[in-house]
Design an enzyme around this catalytic site. Structure first.
Site, mmCIF file in Angstrom:
data_model
loop_
_atom_site.group_PDB
_atom_site.id
_atom_site.type_symbol
_atom_site.label_atom_id
_atom_site.label_comp_id
_atom_site.label_asym_id
_atom_site.label_seq_id
_atom_site.Cartn_x
_atom_site.Cartn_y
_atom_site.Cartn_z
ATOM 1 C CG ASN A 1 -9.147 -1.755 12.021
ATOM 2 O OD1 ASN A 1 -8.181 -2.363 11.552
ATOM 3 N ND2 ASN A 1 -9.633 -0.665 11.457
ATOM 4 C CD GLU B 1 -8.987 0.772 7.760
ATOM 5 O OE1 GLU B 1 -9.038 -0.117 8.640
ATOM 6 O OE2 GLU B 1 -8.343 1.818 7.900
ATOM 7 C CG ASP C 1 -0.290 -0.512 2.489
ATOM 8 O OD1 ASP C 1 0.935 -0.358 2.626
ATOM 9 O OD2 ASP C 1 -0.998 -1.078 3.331
ATOM 10 C CG HIS D 1 -5.989 -2.472 8.893
ATOM 11 N ND1 HIS D 1 -6.166 -1.400 9.734
ATOM 12 C CD2 HIS D 1 -4.659 -2.510 8.633
ATOM 13 C CE1 HIS D 1 -4.997 -0.826 9.969
ATOM 14 N NE2 HIS D 1 -4.061 -1.485 9.313
#
Length: 233
Positions: free
Chosen positions: A128, A135, A62, A130
């Site tokens: 979380n 996400e 990313d 990811h």
């Protein structure tokens, strides 16, 4: 899914290096790479090793949208500083966060991945759940796409910026579908803050609400965790 418990990030980096070295000896050519503090000890092991990557290809997960590769907060800059400048690859691909046409850049990155199937994918995991910048709620079949970062991800990344308002709100990320095509996945996680996500990934329901849970469906995943990250398992 194989779980390897280690004492700390230093031991984890050594273990990840051992696994990657085995794959290099099996003629692995393409490596999916991650940024952030988690893989830093692994990259140090690579740099200090005699392994030659000059005929290998790397494909990063990313990049922040809006940052050029020369910006010291960009992931391209991070990779140059922590790996590529000291252990060069034949080709090192990172999404172009300054692309004028982001959808075209996504298609271009998918083409790179298609032409260079990933042998070993290095992953971290967000608090979380990811992976990459995929996400919660991201469909499991996604390819490279534009991501609106969640507040929790922005807050987790603000330590690298002078002001939280400087943290980019969007990124380009390799999709979950692309990650799952890697032949082998090595996920690294350290610290108490990752314990809930690791528990859900290993033992929980396979759901887009916890993107990393999809790794339960992959045939060859190794999870390297320290005592704190593994404390709820």
């Amino acid at each position: 899914m194989e779980i390897i418990r280690v004492k700390d990030a230093q031991e984890g980096g050594k273990k990840a290096f051992e696994l990657v070295k085995e794959e290099v000896e099996k003629d692995a050519k393409v490596f999916g790479l991650a940024t952030g503090s988690t893989p830093e000890t692994f990259y140090k092991e690579l740099i200090n090793s005699s392994l030659d990557f000059s005929d290998k290809i790397s494909i990063n997960l990313d990049e922040y949208i809006g940052l050029s590769g020369t910006d010291d907060q960009s992931y391209r800059y991070f990779m140059n500083e922590h790996l590529f400048n000291k252990k060069p690859f034949k080709e090192s691909y990172v999404p172009n966060g300054k692309a004028e046409d982001l959808e075209a850049e996504c298609r271009h990155y998918d083409q790179i991945i298609s032409e260079n199937p990933i042998d070993v994918q290095i992953l971290g995991i967000g608090q979380n759940g990811h992976i990459g910048f995929n996400e919660p709620g991201t469909p499991f079949d996604t390819s490279t796409h534009v991501v609106k970062l969640t507040e929790s991800t922005i807050n987790a990344n603000k330590r690298n910026f002078e002001n939280v308002n400087d943290v980019p709100t969007h990124a380009l990320s390799m999709g979950i579908g692309s990650i799952m095509k890697a032949k082998k996945i090595i996920l690294l996680a350290y610290g108490k803050a990752k314990a809930e996500a690791i528990k859900g990934m290993v033992e929980g329901e396979i759901t887009p609400d916890l993107p990393a849970s999809v790794l339960q469906n992959h045939p060859d995943v190794v999870v390297i965790v320290d005592e704190e990250a593994a404390s709820l398992c």
